[in-house]
Structure formats: structure tokens, C-alpha cells
Design an enzyme around this catalytic site. Structure first.
Site, short mmCIF file in Angstrom:
data_model
loop_
_atom_site.label_atom_id
_atom_site.label_comp_id
_atom_site.label_asym_id
_atom_site.label_seq_id
_atom_site.Cartn_x
_atom_site.Cartn_y
_atom_site.Cartn_z
N GLU A 173 -5.38 -13.75 1.05
CA GLU A 173 -5.78 -12.72 1.88
C GLU A 173 -7.44 -12.81 1.49
O GLU A 173 -8.08 -12.01 1.10
CB GLU A 173 -4.97 -11.33 1.89
CG GLU A 173 -4.23 -11.55 2.46
CD GLU A 173 -3.60 -9.49 2.88
OE1 GLU A 173 -2.63 -9.68 3.53
OE2 GLU A 173 -4.16 -8.98 1.90
N GLU A 280 3.14 -13.50 5.48
CA GLU A 280 3.16 -12.11 5.59
C GLU A 280 3.06 -11.33 6.64
O GLU A 280 2.65 -11.09 7.61
CB GLU A 280 1.81 -11.18 4.71
CG GLU A 280 2.31 -11.57 3.02
CD GLU A 280 1.10 -11.18 2.23
OE1 GLU A 280 1.15 -9.70 2.40
OE2 GLU A 280 -0.11 -11.58 1.51
#
Length: 599
Positions: A173, A280
Site C-alpha cells: 500500500e 486485499e
């Protein structure tokens, strides 16, 4: 002694050569042809070490991996930290040695593997990208070496245990970069160099592994375009675009942003020529198991719908990490040790939705591009406000959902305003109104509306969202040939919302009576494509009609009043630029739209 980078280059070449030879000999078996249904189970090893048990739905104790496999999971994702704490259950472990052990176990059970390099001693995400303690004082040049050596070392250890990850994330991320401050996204050239070092290290050991670059907020197309445009411009190397998608953390139901995720997936695959994967995803499987199930099915379908098989799969983040261990709200496991029924969503075969029939959008200038600049009075739209000063609440500006411009409501004082189109001559029937919206929130009222001028109005409130979301109103009944559609704000000072790419189209018409008159034929226009002269023939009974021609961006380019003639009416379009145009004909109590191509 060779300089570090020279030593690394020699070592890289050696491993690439060996790996390629093994590949040619058929020693590597790829399984990338099937849809990945995955779980990130990085907590599992320490959970088991601390006595946590896992049970199937019948209450029989089983290996957690076996339970996941029975739920349709075919892939495992594991995060790797550099020098983590080995006593902190939740925020530690995931050392290289542990990851190799778990990856080997998963591989031996037939799972496909994704390895997620955080390049930190603990969590790395958009809010924290802390360098490992051992690297804290290193120069930027040494950090590049650190990234390469750490990645190379872990990949080599995996290879020595017979594990070939199908995907490898370089960073976790990272919309704001990694290894702060040197790798912060404010210095994108340096961030790109760090990503490229990870890429090169992966390929040196395992050329077949696909390198993933991963960002959060997978519904936010502008966020991804900004990052990957810069990565491309700086020569970034990667194979797959990874996305996180958590409606729960956006404080909204997935239905608000799932269309944004779908569009973003498709746009990224097309724009950058790379496959995409939801690395995710998570939902509140305890309090809302059915909603979580529905969301997981919808996300898988969205990925499967990416054209040309470019949607690779979906990974649930820590499904097994139940709350008595982790305190994690979005675990998909009960404290009784049993999986949530929401995980049954992975037993569903993802299906791309069938192609939708093309619609005829009855709105002019639906994407607010016609004026080509910020304007207070966008073409084809009207404005109402509760006083003259508040007319200024309505304007177009840059930052469109897909084009350049959008419509925005904002004022530094309280205001009431609507921006609308009044459509006349509509065939009776059922219509749908949909649009892409942004909303800062705080208004007394803020909604999209459709009023059929027969006393019935349908509305849908704009969700509070920082990324474009698509909303719609269905079942709009038109019975008197008119409908007003628009955006309404009753706002406090400083409240704002935005609208773009608005569509209003008919979905069904009233059933025709078997004893009534025959259905009216539509107008005809020919030739199509056209070079110089376009001929239009009006239906019988329509004595005259107003014809408006719009460019593909909604800019009006020609308006004429035509009368009915058996031979048709001729329009000289030789002066129009080549491209696609829309024709709107209004007359005889009817409205028609057609398209033609000017050569």
C-alpha cells in the site's frame, strides 16, 4: 573486492541464467490460468504457536489451510518484515525464516503464493512506511542495495525450499511511497528506483514471478492514475497492479463504491496494459455476514469482468485472524474457531456480467465538457437558486470523473441550488437516471432527483465520498412526455458536491394495445457514415421537428427546424469535423435520438 552494485549485477546474471535454463527444462510449473481466490494468512503461524484452534462448520478440529481450501481458497498471501519483534503476537513475527516455512507448507498443500514485502520491521501502509531499524542511517544508495539484498535473500530462501511465488509485492500500500523519507512519493524518482531494485531482485531469482505494485482505495481511479502515470514517466518496472478495497473503512456500504472499483480495474488494465488483482479485501463478517458475502461475490465478479482475462483474482486479508487473537474487526472467523458463512462467497464461480445493451442517453452535455472551460452556465443545463447571489453556487471546474470537467455546487455562505435539465417530448415509459458523484458532506439535503411533472419525484442522496461513486434512480415513470432531472443542494457554508457523466435513458415502454394503432416508426437518417449531406426522413404524422446535432462531448453544433417530406430533408454537414455525433429530434409529441459518423 567488487563494488556492491557490480557484485550484485554478476550475481543477478548468474541466477537469471540458471532460472531460465530450469524454465526451459520444464522445471517450473505455472498455474496462472485460473482465477485466484486468496487469503492473507500471515498471522496463522503465531496463532497456532499460541494454542489457537480451528474448526470446520461441524465443529471438527482441522488444519486452518484445509478449512480455507474447503471454502474455495486456492492462493495464500504472506507478508515479510525485515527484523520484526518475535514476542509481539499481533505486530511482530512474519520474519523471513517464518515466511519461508509457511510458504513451503502452503505450497506443499497445493496453494499458489503471493509474497508481500513491506520493507519495514512492522506494518507498512499509506500512513506509515518506517525504515527497518538496521537501515535507518543508510544513505539512499545503500537503501537501494538494502532493498535488493533483502528481496534477493528471501526469494533465494524460498527457491531453495522449492517455492516459486506466482506474485511478489514490492511494497505494501504505497500511494505515498515507502522507506520514508527517502522513498516518499514527493520524490517519485527515488521511489521508482527503490521499486526497480525490488523488481530486479525478484527477477534475478525467479523470472516467472509477477511483480505487483499495490495501492489502497481501489475504487479511487484518480489516486491510481496519479501514481501509475508518475511511475510510468519515471521508468518504473512492474507486472501487475494490486488494489486494496475496504468499504468498511470508507464508512459506507460496498454498493456505493463497487462501480468505482469496477471502472478502476478496467481503466487500469487498459491504460497501462497490465493485469490487475485485488490484493486485499475485507468486510464485517461477524455483524453483517450476508452483506459481507454479497460484497465478496460482487468484488470477484468485478475482477472477472475486466476484459481479456486481465483480472487475476481476489485476496481476503487475514480471514482466520479471529478477534480474540487480533482484535481485528474484519476477521472472517468466529471466536468459536469456525469460519464465517461469508467465506462461502469464494465457492461461487466469478462471472462477468453479460454485455449490456447500448443506451441512448437523452441528456445534452452530460459530462460538462461542452464549454471547454470553467463556466457558471454549462450548455444545456439550467440553474435555480433561492436568491440571485446563490446562483454562484453552481459552476463547472476541472477534475472530472473521466473527462476534464465536472459540475460542482459550493459557496462560502449557506445556499440552496439545483442544476437541472427539463426534457420534453419523451415517449411514455420507464426510465433510469444515473450519475457519478463526489460529496464532502454536511448538507441539510443533497440528492439527485427525477421529477416527472405529474406530481411524483424520485430522489437518491449523494453518499459522502472522496472518490467518484456511481448512483442511480430506477423505475422513473414518464406518463405526460416530460421529466426534469437534476442535482439539488440545501447546504451550509462551505459544503460542496460534484456531478459528472450523467445518463438518462428509457428502459421500457408501455405495452402496445393489440387493438390500438400500429407503433409509430422512427425517423431515418442516411447515409451513415456521411461525408457531405445527411438526409432525414420524419415519421408519418410528424409535420415538423426541431433537429439538434451535438458533438461527442455534448457541444451543440447545428440546429434546424424541418418539415415532413417523402423525400426527406437534407442537411449539409460537410463543415463538421470527422467524428461521432448525436442527433436529437423533437416534434409531434415525441423525442428521438440517433447517432451518425461524419467521415
Amino acid at each position: 573486492m567488487k563494488p556492491p552494485f557490480l557484485t550484485r549485477t554478476f550475481r543477478r546474471a548468474l541466477f537469471v541464467g540458471v532460472a531460465l535454463c530450469l524454465n526451459l527444462l520444464g522445471c517450473f510449473s505455472a498455474t496462472a490460468q485460473t482465477f485466484a481466490k486468496g487469503g492473507d494468512t500471515s498471522w496463522l503461524q503465531q496463532m497456532e504457536a499460541n494454542g489457537y484452534k480451528f474448526y470446520n462448520e461441524q465443529g471438527v478440529e482441522q488444519d486452518c489451510f484445509q478449512i480455507l481450501k474447503s471454502k474455495g481458497i486456492n492462493s495464500i498471501r504472506l507478508r515479510v518484515w525485515v527484523n520484526p519483534s518475535m514476542v509481539d503476537w499481533v505486530n511482530g513475527h512474519c520474519s523471513p525464516a517464518e515466511v519461508v516455512q509457511m510458504a513451503t507448507r502452503a505450497k506443499n498443500l497445493g496453494f499458489r503464493l503471493m509474497i508481500d514485502f513491506h520493507y519495514s520491521d512492522s506494518w507498512a501502509d499509506p500512513g506509515q512506511q518506517t525504515k527497518p531499524a538496521a537501515w535507518a542511517s543508510h544513505s539512499f544508495q545503500q537503501l537501494q542495495q538494502d532493498v535488493y539484498d533483502h528481496t534477493f535473500s528471501v526469494m533465494t530462501a524460498l527457491k531453495n525450499n522449492g517455492v516459486t511465488p506466482e506474485w511478489v509485492q514490492v511494497g505494501n500500500e504505497i500511494p505515498n511511497g515507502m522507506l520514508w523519507p527517502e522513498g516518499n512519493a514527493t520524490n517519485f524518482a527515488q521511489l521508482t528506483q527503490l521499486i526497480n531494485q525490488g523488481y530486479e531482485a525478484v527477477k534475478a531469482v525467479s523470472p516467472a514471478s509477477k511483480v505487483v505494485v499495490h495501492l489502497d482505495k481501489g475504487h479511487d481511479n484518480a489516486r491510481f492514475r496519479s501514481f501509475f502515470d508518475r511511475l510510468t514517466a519515471n521508468g518504473g518496472k512492474y507486472d501487475v497492479i494490486g488494489l486494496s478495497y475496504y468499504p468498511y473503512w470508507l464508512n459506507q456500504d460496498y454498493s456505493v463504491s463497487i462501480s468505482g472499483l469496477q471502472q478502476n480495474l478496467t481503466d487500469l488494465a487498459s491504460r497501462y496494459g497490465k493485469p490487475v488483482i485485488v490484493a486485499e479485501v475485507g468486510a464485517d463478517c461477524t455483524n453483517q455476514p450476508q452483506n459481507a458475502y454479497d460484497m465478496l461475490v460482487a468484488v470477484q465478479n468485478a475482477v472477472a469482468a475486466v476484459p481479456n482475462g486481465q483480472g487475476l483474482g481476489v485476496f481476503y486479508w487475514e480471514p482466520q485472524g479471529y478477534r480474540s487473537f487480533s482484535g481485528y474487526q474484519l476477521s472472517a472467523w468466529g471466536n468459536d474457531g469456525k469460519p464465517s458463512p461469508a467465506l462461502n462467497a469464494f465457492l461461487v464461480t466469478p462471472t462477468a456480467p453479460p454485455p449490456t445493451a447500448p443506451i441512448t442517453n437523452l441528456l445534452a452535455n452530460p459530462s460538462f465538457e461542452a464549454n471547454g472551460a470553467t463556466t457558471q452556465n454549462p450548455t444545456a443545463w439550467s440553474t435555480w437558486a433561492n436568491n440571485t447571489a446563490n446562483q454562484a453556487a453552481d459552476k463547472t471546474e476541472t477534475g472530472g470523473q473521466h473527462g476534464t470537467y465536472r459540475l460542482t455546487h459550493w459557496l462560502g455562505t449557506p445556499y440552496q441550488a439545483s442544476t437541472f435539465q427539463l426534457l420534453n417530448g419523451l415517449p411514455n415509459g420507464t426510465y433510469t437516471l444515473r450519475a457519478w458523484v463526489l460529496n464532502g458532506g454536511g448538507q441539510k439535503a443533497c440528492h439527485l432527483y427525477a421529477h416527472n411533472l405529474n406530481g411524483v419525484e424520485k430522489t437518491v442522496a449523494l453518499p459522502v465520498t472522496e472518490a467518484w461513486a456511481q448512483i442511480q434512480i430506477t423505475g422513473i415513470q414518464v406518463s405526460k412526455g416530460q421529466c426534469e432531472i437534476g442535482l439539488w443542494s440545501d447546504a451550509n457554508a462551505g459544503n460542496w458536491c460534484s456531478l459528472d457523466n450523467v445518463e438518462f435513458f428509457q428502459t421500457s415502454a408501455p405495452a402496445l394495445s393489440s387493438t390500438g394503432p400500429a407503433a409509430a416508426v422512427t425517423s431515418r437518417l442516411y447515409p451513415n457514415p456521411v461525408t457531405d449531406v445527411l438526409t432525414l426522413t420524419l415519421p408519418t404524422g410528424v409535420g415538423a421537428a426541431t433537429v439538434r446535432i451535438y458533438s461527442a462531448t455534448g457541444q451543440p453544433v447545428l440546429t434546424r427546424t424541418l418539415t415532413s417530406s417523402p423525400a426527406g430533408q437534407r442537411l449539409n454537414v460537410s463543415g463538421l469535423a470527422a467524428g461521432l455525433y448525436q442527433v436529437r429530434l423533437e416534434g409531434g409529441g415525441r423525442l428521438e435520438t440517433h447517432k451518425f459518423i461524419k467521415q
